[in-house]
Design a protein around this motif. Structure first.
Motif, PDB file in Angstrom:
ATOM      1  N   SER A  87      70.007  19.906  87.383  1.00  0.00           N
ATOM      2  CA  SER A  87      69.159  18.937  88.080  1.00  0.00           C
ATOM      3  C   SER A  87      69.282  19.143  89.577  1.00  0.00           C
ATOM      4  O   SER A  87      70.328  19.581  90.068  1.00  0.00           O
ATOM      5  CB  SER A  87      69.572  17.496  87.734  1.00  0.00           C
ATOM      6  OG  SER A  87      69.563  17.282  86.338  1.00  0.00           O
ATOM      7  N   CYS A 142      71.355  22.354  93.503  1.00  0.00           N
ATOM      8  CA  CYS A 142      71.205  22.105  92.073  1.00  0.00           C
ATOM      9  C   CYS A 142      72.584  21.862  91.467  1.00  0.00           C
ATOM     10  O   CYS A 142      73.614  22.239  92.034  1.00  0.00           O
ATOM     11  CB  CYS A 142      70.518  23.292  91.405  1.00  0.00           C
ATOM     12  SG  CYS A 142      70.113  23.038  89.660  1.00  0.00           S
ATOM     13  N   SER A 143      72.596  21.239  90.294  1.00  0.00           N
ATOM     14  CA  SER A 143      73.865  20.967  89.634  1.00  0.00           C
ATOM     15  C   SER A 143      74.529  22.228  89.095  1.00  0.00           C
ATOM     16  O   SER A 143      75.673  22.180  88.657  1.00  0.00           O
ATOM     17  CB  SER A 143      73.655  19.972  88.488  1.00  0.00           C
ATOM     18  OG  SER A 143      72.715  20.462  87.560  1.00  0.00           O
ATOM     19  N   CYS A 185      64.270  15.767  92.095  1.00  0.00           N
ATOM     20  CA  CYS A 185      64.121  15.156  90.773  1.00  0.00           C
ATOM     21  C   CYS A 185      65.045  15.820  89.760  1.00  0.00           C
ATOM     22  O   CYS A 185      65.488  16.959  89.935  1.00  0.00           O
ATOM     23  CB  CYS A 185      62.673  15.268  90.295  1.00  0.00           C
ATOM     24  SG  CYS A 185      61.461  14.568  91.444  1.00  0.00           S
ATOM     25  N   GLN A 186      65.302  15.094  88.704  1.00  0.00           N
ATOM     26  CA  GLN A 186      66.218  15.569  87.677  1.00  0.00           C
ATOM     27  C   GLN A 186      65.659  16.778  86.931  1.00  0.00           C
ATOM     28  O   GLN A 186      66.423  17.596  86.408  1.00  0.00           O
ATOM     29  CB  GLN A 186      66.509  14.438  86.686  1.00  0.00           C
ATOM     30  CG  GLN A 186      67.602  14.747  85.681  1.00  0.00           C
ATOM     31  CD  GLN A 186      67.849  13.594  84.737  1.00  0.00           C
ATOM     32  OE1 GLN A 186      66.988  12.741  84.542  1.00  0.00           O
ATOM     33  NE2 GLN A 186      69.030  13.539  84.153  1.00  0.00           N
ATOM     34  N   ASP A 187      64.347  16.925  86.880  1.00  0.00           N
ATOM     35  CA  ASP A 187      63.742  18.047  86.174  1.00  0.00           C
ATOM     36  C   ASP A 187      63.657  19.300  87.037  1.00  0.00           C
ATOM     37  O   ASP A 187      62.873  20.209  86.745  1.00  0.00           O
ATOM     38  CB  ASP A 187      62.356  17.667  85.664  1.00  0.00           C
ATOM     39  CG  ASP A 187      61.427  17.219  86.783  1.00  0.00           C
ATOM     40  OD1 ASP A 187      61.857  17.220  87.954  1.00  0.00           O
ATOM     41  OD2 ASP A 187      60.267  16.851  86.490  1.00  0.00           O
ATOM     42  N   ARG A 188      64.442  19.359  88.114  1.00  0.00           N
ATOM     43  CA  ARG A 188      64.559  20.509  89.023  1.00  0.00           C
ATOM     44  C   ARG A 188      63.296  20.738  89.851  1.00  0.00           C
ATOM     45  O   ARG A 188      63.114  21.798  90.434  1.00  0.00           O
ATOM     46  CB  ARG A 188      64.906  21.802  88.259  1.00  0.00           C
ATOM     47  CG  ARG A 188      66.217  21.765  87.558  1.00  0.00           C
ATOM     48  CD  ARG A 188      66.510  23.073  86.851  1.00  0.00           C
ATOM     49  NE  ARG A 188      65.481  23.428  85.902  1.00  0.00           N
ATOM     50  CZ  ARG A 188      65.346  22.881  84.696  1.00  0.00           C
ATOM     51  NH1 ARG A 188      66.192  21.949  84.305  1.00  0.00           N
ATOM     52  NH2 ARG A 188      64.384  23.264  83.884  1.00  0.00           N
ATOM     53  N   TYR A 224      67.087  11.733  92.755  1.00  0.00           N
ATOM     54  CA  TYR A 224      68.440  11.798  93.292  1.00  0.00           C
ATOM     55  C   TYR A 224      68.504  11.767  94.817  1.00  0.00           C
ATOM     56  O   TYR A 224      69.494  11.321  95.377  1.00  0.00           O
ATOM     57  CB  TYR A 224      69.146  13.051  92.781  1.00  0.00           C
ATOM     58  CG  TYR A 224      69.556  12.969  91.331  1.00  0.00           C
ATOM     59  CD1 TYR A 224      70.521  12.067  90.902  1.00  0.00           C
ATOM     60  CD2 TYR A 224      68.958  13.789  90.367  1.00  0.00           C
ATOM     61  CE1 TYR A 224      70.887  11.986  89.579  1.00  0.00           C
ATOM     62  CE2 TYR A 224      69.319  13.712  89.036  1.00  0.00           C
ATOM     63  CZ  TYR A 224      70.294  12.813  88.644  1.00  0.00           C
ATOM     64  OH  TYR A 224      70.658  12.729  87.322  1.00  0.00           O
ATOM     65  N   THR A 250      61.301  10.906  85.536  1.00  0.00           N
ATOM     66  CA  THR A 250      62.572  11.591  85.714  1.00  0.00           C
ATOM     67  C   THR A 250      63.382  10.871  86.783  1.00  0.00           C
ATOM     68  O   THR A 250      62.825  10.185  87.648  1.00  0.00           O
ATOM     69  CB  THR A 250      62.349  13.062  86.106  1.00  0.00           C
ATOM     70  OG1 THR A 250      63.603  13.712  86.268  1.00  0.00           O
ATOM     71  CG2 THR A 250      61.562  13.153  87.400  1.00  0.00           C
TER      72      THR A 250
END
Length: 988
Positions: A646, A663-664, A618-621, A603, A600
């Protein structure tokens, strides 16, 4: 509300609850003190204390309480009026605010949202509760208003909604509705039966038939009639206001082209006036005056009954000036003919105090006293970021007078090309200073408010603004990187720019200073161009090394280490690189020790106070925690409770107890770092959160976002006490007498000594530096001492006690002891040194280089401080390299010969070296030897080889290379461009 020169927070200073409907409890009861009851332990984890910023773009986002004079504006585009409500509403209530308006009695306020299925909500100001929720738009609400008798609410949708709705908000019913074919920008009520909307080539009067609505009791078509514009029908009308008192029935509107128009009761354009400005944006009408907000900070005042011009309001500060400096200096600058002022974009009038509130395009707010139009004076003002805020840094705390900023200071940087200095304790004005990174003032005004006209669309440079910044550990320097790849160093005591370097070919994404405990002062900058530049701070930020391990944008970089230097970086290539520093003759060189490849995108990351763990977003939260020494994953837990999005940012508090993650989905979570338990969850920003920092007093969390606002969150006393208690425990642990034993005893050789790292035995670099180099900080490599070296030195690795034992003989155990009497493992230690050494040393030809035992070499005598090429030293280094090569590349050698590492005694090695002389068996062995052996000792000056091919070319060929050399060393090119050009040339 600004009264008496002071500023209150939004909603009169009400606080925002942090936990949403789906949020976990603010803090687990397991943290409760023995003397606390459940009621005392469970408190709100985080509350919104202050908002620094506004995002109002039109007068639809600015309103005033007609009874108290409280001024409300869309401060963040997403406060949801949560400072009036304890968040226990539905999950859908997380949308951006786009418009708001007070009721005539000041008891209610109506808000509009944008996004998917936006709502029109009615709030009770005193009770701080939601009264009504109305759904009838698809994309967003452009403007809302109460009718004069508060019977109806009118909401106008965005351009793609193309709808105007009239609501009976008490019955939660839609009374009337109709479509519009153009973009509506403003709304105003004349009386209960008529209201006016204006927009693109649009002025329309809408009429309500109350008797018909009572009879039908269903949604009826809304009746509208266009105003008679005549030759002005091609104008864009951006503001409208209906008259009051004796001017009731008259309607005033203003166009972008700078025309002030008056319509009578029959919808006929009676008169219009040219304001003689380039652009007009807004209008506000009282019983006596008409205020027109225009470009370049102009606000013109007219009489309502005859539209005669009276005067202009004083202009605000000019763009590019530090508003915190001496007001007299600002007054002198105002007199300069070339001064540029921000446009006026929103107005609202306070009938109680007769104050006019003005919002300007650079996100500044001014309150003017207009009781006497001939003597207008400023009541209050403030200035905020006008564009995307990228990063926030908290200024360190110092006990002495070396601090350049007062306690409680923090810094923010933005796409508006400014770095702003704030202070938590400086009330009511929090702004300390505005630092402009260049003289370009076009980015200081909000570009999102540009009218929809072709000549103005896309005129701003997208590569503007300061992307990242970092404060040096001593608090003296501020490093900042912009979106163009430039690196700037500012001296904070006098705020002077001391260095500007074109470092990268793309925007600088992260900067990091090395920590004081590493023993060196370095600055690392990483960019979207996938390169890392390491600069030496003590050498005036001289370039030490450029690293190109990553294959994509680098999202985070950190320094760690205690007595040694370690660098960790992660990027969009899903990789984490762990590097250790080597001290070479001309500076410091980083070599890779571990490489972690994830599935993943990574960030952001942060390192805890103990420097043992690094947390990665990480992008997978998920938040993944790795050991900084081994690179192995320690924990993995959810960083967000949402089902999509993410993780973008992570930050650990000063004690390493809690971790803040953004988070996004625009949420912020406070998590227990060691257990992964979510302590609090906050909403409020209308865009993604781009930076977070805990203050050093453990009382606040500061967040910044793309909505141009800075949120200051107040942490509950329980969270603060937990952080401080952890800090006290760490301080007490460091003061214990037995703590020094955890670092290992000093390893001595003659007068030299070296303290072992905290996690084990002395590294190989310390061992070699003791033998060969007079400077103990001259490192060759990092890493633990291998088993073969420990066996020769008689060391036994005891992880429990970590003590240094005297020389003992290693005895093989188990089945390995069966072959103990057979021939030892064959090596190439007996090779003639002069055969392999690329750098020939004449003095070595006269000396018998008979191989000897390593222990005997150590006991031969002290090594000269100025002679690193002594035969004994060379042989020791040679043996170390050969053994290191075998240790790294011959894992199956032990299984084939049946001997464990360190099994052979010193006297067996001596005999075997004499009997089994051998050369390198493979080209890899010879290449490894030649590559590393020549760098261990200092070569003679006349035969020094720097690794550049041009040194080996004849003189005539050097002239041909002069042009290419000029290209590589061109100071006008960035460091990244020169590095990539040099690499490309070497590859050819």
């Amino acid at each position: 509300q600004p009264r008496g020169g002071e500023m209150a927070g939004p909603g009169g200073g009400f606080c925002l609850r942090s936990c949403g409907a789906d949020s976990p409890p603010p803090l687990s009861l397991r943290r409760r003190s023995k003397h606390q009851g459940p009621e005392e332990a469970v408190r709100d984890g985080v509350m919104l204390e202050k908002v620094l910023g506004i995002t109002t773009q039109t007068s639809s986002g600015l309103t005033c309480d007609p009874n108290t004079g409280h001024v409300f504006c869309v401060r963040t585009l997403r406060p949801h009026l949560l400072f009036w409500q304890e968040i226990k509403s539905s999950l859908s209530f997380r949308k951006t605010l786009s418009a708001l308006s007070f009721s005539p009695d000041g008891k209610l306020i109506v808000t509009g949202e944008n996004g998917h299925r936006p709502a029109v909500r009615v709030w009770d100001v005193e009770e701080r509760t939601q009264v009504s929720e109305l759904h009838g738009h698809k994309h967003g609400v452009a403007c809302v208003a109460f009718s004069p008798k508060m019977k109806y609410i009118v909401s106008v949708g965005y351009q793609h909604d193309m709808i105007v709705n009239v609501w009976d908000w008490r019955q939660d019913s839609l009374v009337a509705s109709n479509k519009v074919s153009c973009k509506v920008m403003a709304l105003s009520f004349s009386d209960d039966s008529c209201f006016v909307t204006v927009g693109h080539r649009h002025v329309k009067f809408w009429f309500l038939d109350a008797s018909r609505e009572v009879k039908i009791k269903e949604t009826v078509p809304l009746v509208g009639r266009s105003g008679l514009l005549g030759e002005l029908h091609n104008n864009i009308f951006c503001g409208v206001a209906c008259g009051h008192g004796r001017m009731l029935g008259s309607t005033f509107c203003v166009s972008y082209s700078g025309l002030l128009c008056q319509f009578n009761e029959k919808r006929v354009l009676e008169k219009w006036i040219d304001l003689k400005v380039t652009v007009a944006n807004c209008i506000c009408v009282s019983e006596e005056f008409i205020f027109c907000g225009c470009a370049n900070g102009t606000v013109r005042i007219f009489h309502t009954h005859n539209m005669h011009y009276l005067s202009d309001l004083p202009k605000p500060h000019c763009l590019g000036v530090d508003v915190v400096q001496d007001p007299w200096l600002i007054f002198v600058i105002h007199r300069l003919p070339d001064s540029v002022y921000p446009d006026t974009i929103a107005l609202t009038f306070d009938p109680c105090n007769r104050w006019l509130s003005c919002v300007y395009k650079d996100h500044s707010v001014y309150i003017w006293d207009v009781k006497d139009t001939n003597k207008v004076w400023k009541v209050w003002s403030d200035l905020f970021h006008s564009s995307f805020v990228w990063n926030v840094e908290v200024y360190p705390e110092f006990e002495d007078h070396q601090a350049c900023l007062p306690p409680g200071s923090f810094l923010t940087c933005s796409s508006d090309n400014t770095i702003r200095f704030w202070n938590l304790e400086n009330s009511p004005r929090n702004l300390l200073k505005v630092m402009y990174v260049d003289n370009n003032i076009q980015h200081l005004q909000d570009s999102t408010n540009v009218p929809d006209r072709g000549e103005n669309v896309g005129y701003l440079d997208v590569k503007s603004g300061v992307r990242v910044m970092q404060i040096s550990p001593n608090g003296q320097h501020l490093a900042s990187g912009d979106r163009g790849g430039n690196l700037r160093i500012h001296e904070l005591r006098f705020m002077d720019e001391v260095i500007k370097v074109e470092a990268h070919d793309s925007e600088v994404l992260c900067l990091e200073y090395s920590k004081p405990e590493t023993g060196v002062a370095l600055l690392a900058s990483a960019s979207r161009d996938r390169l890392i530049h390491v600069l030496n701070v003590d050498k005036n930020y001289k370039l030490e090394q450029t690293l190109d391990d990553h294959s994509s944008a680098i999202t985070a970089i950190k320094f760690t280490g205690n007595g040694e230097v370690q660098m960790i970086s992660c990027g969009a290539d899903k990789s984490i690189y762990f590097r250790c520093a080597q001290k070479v003759a001309d500076g410091i060189n980083f070599t890779r020790t571990h490489h972690v490849a994830e599935k993943t995108t990574l960030y952001d990351m942060d390192i805890d106070i103990t420097q043992k763990y690094v947390a990665v977003a990480c992008q997978d939260r998920n938040v993944r925690v790795y050991n900084t020494v081994s690179g192995k994953q320690k924990w993995c837990y959810k960083g967000s409770q949402a089902d999509d999005g993410s993780l973008l940012k992570v930050h650990l508090d000063p004690s390493g107890t809690f971790l803040a993650a953004s988070c996004s989905d625009k949420s912020i979570s406070v998590i227990d770092f060691h257990s992964g338990e979510c302590v609090a969850k906050m909403f409020g920003h209308s865009e993604i959160v781009t930076g977070m920092k805990f203050t050093y007093d453990c009382k606040h969390l500061i967040t910044v976002s793309g909505d141009s606002c800075v949120f200051i969150w107040h942490l509950s006393p329980e969270i603060t006490n937990c952080m401080k208690r952890h800090l006290m425990e760490l301080d007490q642990l460091q003061e214990l007498p037995g703590l020094a034993s955890l670092r290992g005893p000093p390893l001595t050789t003659g007068a030299k000594s070296c303290m072992a790292p905290a996690y084990g035995w002395p590294c190989l670099s310390s061992f070699l530096s003791i033998i060969c180099f007079p400077d103990p900080c001259c490192l060759l490599t990092n890493g633990k001492l291998p088993m073969w070296a420990k066996s020769l030195l008689g060391e036994v690795d005891n992880s429990d006690s970590m003590t240094f034992n005297p020389r003992v003989s290693y005895q093989p155990q188990g089945r390995w002891a069966e072959r103990a009497n057979k021939d030892p493992i064959k090596t190439i230690l007996d090779t003639d040194l002069t055969y392999f050494t690329p750098i020939k040393n004449d003095s070595m030809n006269e000396i018998d280089l008979e191989p000897q035992n390593l222990d005997q070499l150590l006991l031969e005598g002290p090594v000269s401080n100025n002679d690193c090429t002594a035969p004994g030293t060379l042989l020791v280094l040679y043996k170390c390299l050969i053994k290191a090569w075998e240790y790294d590349n011959s894992e199956d050698l032990l299984a084939s010969d049946g001997h464990s590492e360190g099994e052979t005694e010193a006297n067996d090695l001596d005999e075997n070296v004499k009997q089994n002389s051998s050369l390198p068996q493979t080209p890899e062995q010879e290449k490894y030897l030649k590559q590393h052996f020549e760098t261990l000792v200092e070569a003679p000056a006349e035969e020094k080889f720097d690794g550049s091919l041009k040194d080996l070319k004849p003189e005539e060929e050097e002239e041909e290379e002069e042009e290419e050399k000029c290209l590589f060393l061109n100071p006008r090119l960035s460091i990244s461009t020169r590095f990539l050009s040099r690499c490309q040339k070497n590859s050819r």
